[in-house]
Design an enzyme around this catalytic site. Structure first.
Site, short mmCIF file in Angstrom:
data_model
loop_
_atom_site.label_atom_id
_atom_site.label_comp_id
_atom_site.label_asym_id
_atom_site.label_seq_id
_atom_site.Cartn_x
_atom_site.Cartn_y
_atom_site.Cartn_z
N CYS A 104 0.81 -1.22 0.00
CA CYS A 104 0.00 0.00 0.00
C CYS A 104 0.84 1.26 0.00
O CYS A 104 2.02 1.26 0.32
CB CYS A 104 -0.93 0.00 1.21
N ASP B 26 -7.93 -3.08 10.64
CA ASP B 26 -6.77 -2.25 10.92
C ASP B 26 -6.95 -1.67 12.32
O ASP B 26 -8.05 -1.72 12.90
CB ASP B 26 -6.64 -1.14 9.87
#
Length: 227
Positions: free
Chosen positions: A7, A147
């Protein structure tokens, strides 16, 4: 093998490194964040990876099947706290494969976006697996990412409780994020058995993507057979 997402790439060469390492997804941040990518660079990344992959449904099975068929990483746009109009304007300029909603958006927002959606559920201190699952199940037609929660909203390199993630993963395929790096990703895969893993800051040196760390992360994640 575990799906792997690299990412917050901000340069074409970073996307090339991820692709050559065997990453399945490449993330670019369009939210107001330090790792936000320039639109011109994002378009160049799209050209480098090839044409958009059509993913009809937001499920892990369809995402995996279409990525394999296309033989190229999926390009994921990361948004947080942005309107559908803002997201659509980016889609008009950068032909993303998937949209990731990372700002605690209402579950109904996903149905208004013309792409398959990855929805991030932030695991706050004090949440148990039941609470996380209830939040996950509010958006059944999305791919789930777990997350950590921070004052900035995202994980900021913080790990979540892997035991909670493992319980959720036993009920629904998920993407595990938060504090992952080449040194701990194999352990994370063994402990959680996620469908995919996601890393950003753990793949950087002095704030920029590190080719060796990307290669090591992908290799370590995929060495663990989750079948």
């Amino acid at each position: 093998m575990t799906f792997v997402k690299v990412c917050s790439v901000r340069a074409v060469e970073h996307a090339v490194w991820a692709r050559e390492a065997g990453a399945d997804e490449i993330g670019m941040i369009f939210a107001d964040a330090p790792r936000r990518i320039d639109l011109k660079v994002a378009r160049a990344v799209r050209r480098e990876l090839g044409p958009r992959v059509e993913i009809a449904e937001a499920t892990t099975e369809t995402a995996e099947r279409e990525r394999v068929a296309a033989n190229q990483p999926l390009l994921v746009g990361v948004f947080a706290g942005q309107s559908v109009d803002e997201i659509e304007r980016v889609l008009d300029q950068v032909d993303l494969d998937l949209v990731q909603l990372s700002g605690g958006e209402h579950p109904a927002l996903a149905s208004r976006i013309r792409r398959a959606v990855v929805r991030v559920v932030h695991v706050a201190d004090g949440m148990d697996a039941g609470a996380v699952l209830r939040e996950v199940n509010r958006a059944p037609n999305t791919i789930t990412m777990l997350d950590a929660r921070s004052k900035q909203g995202g994980g900021m390199g913080q790990r979540i409780d892997w035991s909670i993630a493992a319980e959720v993963a036993s009920n629904r395929p998920l993407v595990l994020a938060g504090g992952l790096n080449p040194d701990n990703v194999a352990e994370a895969v063994r402990a959680v058995r996620p469908w995919a893993v996601d890393a950003s800051s753990g793949l950087e040196t002095d704030g920029t993507k590190d080719r060796e760390k990307i290669e090591a992360f992908v290799a370590a994640a995929k060495a663990e057979d989750v079948s």
